[in-house]
Scaffold this active site. Structure first.
Site, PDB file in Angstrom:
ATOM      1  N   GLY A  47       0.520  -1.074   0.181  1.00 40.06           N
ATOM      2  CA  GLY A  47      -0.160  -0.044   0.003  1.00 40.06           C
ATOM      3  C   GLY A  47       0.852   1.324  -0.250  1.00 40.06           C
ATOM      4  O   GLY A  47       0.357   2.525  -0.064  1.00 40.06           O
ATOM      5  N   HIS A  48       1.933   1.010   0.033  1.00 40.22           N
ATOM      6  CA  HIS A  48       2.967   2.088   0.245  1.00 40.22           C
ATOM      7  C   HIS A  48       4.002   2.368  -0.194  1.00 40.22           C
ATOM      8  O   HIS A  48       5.829   1.605  -0.392  1.00 40.22           O
ATOM      9  CB  HIS A  48       3.032   2.316   1.876  1.00 40.22           C
ATOM     10  CG  HIS A  48       3.508   3.779   1.980  1.00 40.22           C
ATOM     11  ND1 HIS A  48       5.533   4.353   1.925  1.00 40.22           N
ATOM     12  CD2 HIS A  48       3.490   5.039   2.715  1.00 40.22           C
ATOM     13  CE1 HIS A  48       5.213   4.998   1.995  1.00 40.22           C
ATOM     14  NE2 HIS A  48       4.124   5.702   3.215  1.00 40.22           N
ATOM     15  N   PHE A  49       4.480   1.791  -1.787  1.00 49.52           N
ATOM     16  CA  PHE A  49       3.174   2.870  -2.221  1.00 49.52           C
ATOM     17  C   PHE A  49       2.722   1.721  -3.634  1.00 49.52           C
ATOM     18  O   PHE A  49       4.179   1.068  -4.319  1.00 49.52           O
ATOM     19  CB  PHE A  49       3.022   4.175  -3.206  1.00 49.52           C
ATOM     20  CG  PHE A  49       2.982   5.153  -2.240  1.00 49.52           C
ATOM     21  CD1 PHE A  49       1.904   6.137  -1.792  1.00 49.52           C
ATOM     22  CD2 PHE A  49       4.421   6.020  -1.894  1.00 49.52           C
ATOM     23  CE1 PHE A  49       2.404   6.502  -0.697  1.00 49.52           C
ATOM     24  CE2 PHE A  49       4.341   6.664  -0.854  1.00 49.52           C
ATOM     25  CZ  PHE A  49       3.546   7.510  -0.263  1.00 49.52           C
ATOM     26  N   VAL A  54       8.096   2.646  -1.494  1.00 51.33           N
ATOM     27  CA  VAL A  54       9.234   3.484  -0.809  1.00 51.33           C
ATOM     28  C   VAL A  54       8.612   2.857   1.111  1.00 51.33           C
ATOM     29  O   VAL A  54       7.811   2.901   1.369  1.00 51.33           O
ATOM     30  CB  VAL A  54       8.688   5.114  -0.302  1.00 51.33           C
ATOM     31  CG1 VAL A  54       9.516   5.164   0.330  1.00 51.33           C
ATOM     32  CG2 VAL A  54       9.405   5.624  -2.268  1.00 51.33           C
TER      33      VAL A  54
END
Length: 144
Positions: A47-49, A54
């Site tokens: 989810g990041h990203f 990152v």
């Protein structure tokens, strides 16, 4: 040097929240250094990203705290206790941490009185600082 299994004997963190692969140096109660191999398979990259992975900055700070917790909890009088965040000061993120990076972590205890203390953490990739922070902590007992 402590491997992941030995680290788990000292701090309570487990997958996916154990963010230290090895501890390479320890001065009990004073400082510790170690590293995290950041892989594309980390849960947080979902989810990041998704299109630009990152490592979240807060997890870099958490990794620094975990290295510091090893230094504190290796002292005989602190064994079996828990280290909790009490505050974060002067935190700066200087570069992104991405899959394939080896995140080098070091935390030095600046002061410790009673059950409250403060440490200076520095995280680096390839010798370049990616994060610096002063971390306040509290040692507590496990509650049943």
């Amino acid at each position: 040097m402590l491997d992941a299994q030995q680290i788990k004997e000292i701090i309570p963190h487990r997958y996916p929240f154990l963010l230290v692969d090895r501890v390479t140096e320890v001065e009990e109660g004073k400082r510790a250094a170690g590293y995290k191999n950041v892989t594309v398979n980390e849960e947080f990259f979902n989810g990041h990203f998704p299109d630009y992975p990152v490592m979240p900055g807060v997890l870099i700070v958490e990794a620094l705290a975990q290295v510091g917790a090893v230094a504190l909890l290796m002292k005989e009088e602190n064994r079996g206790r828990l280290a909790f965040f009490a505050g974060i000061d002067s935190c700066r993120f200087k570069k992104q941490v991405k899959p394939g990076d080896q995140l080098h972590l070091e935390l030095e205890v600046l002061r410790f009185r009673g059950s409250i203390g403060k440490g200076k953490g520095v995280a680096k990739v390839d010798g370049e600082v990616v994060c610096e922070a002063e971390l306040m902590f509290s040692l507590g007992e496990k509650q049943e």
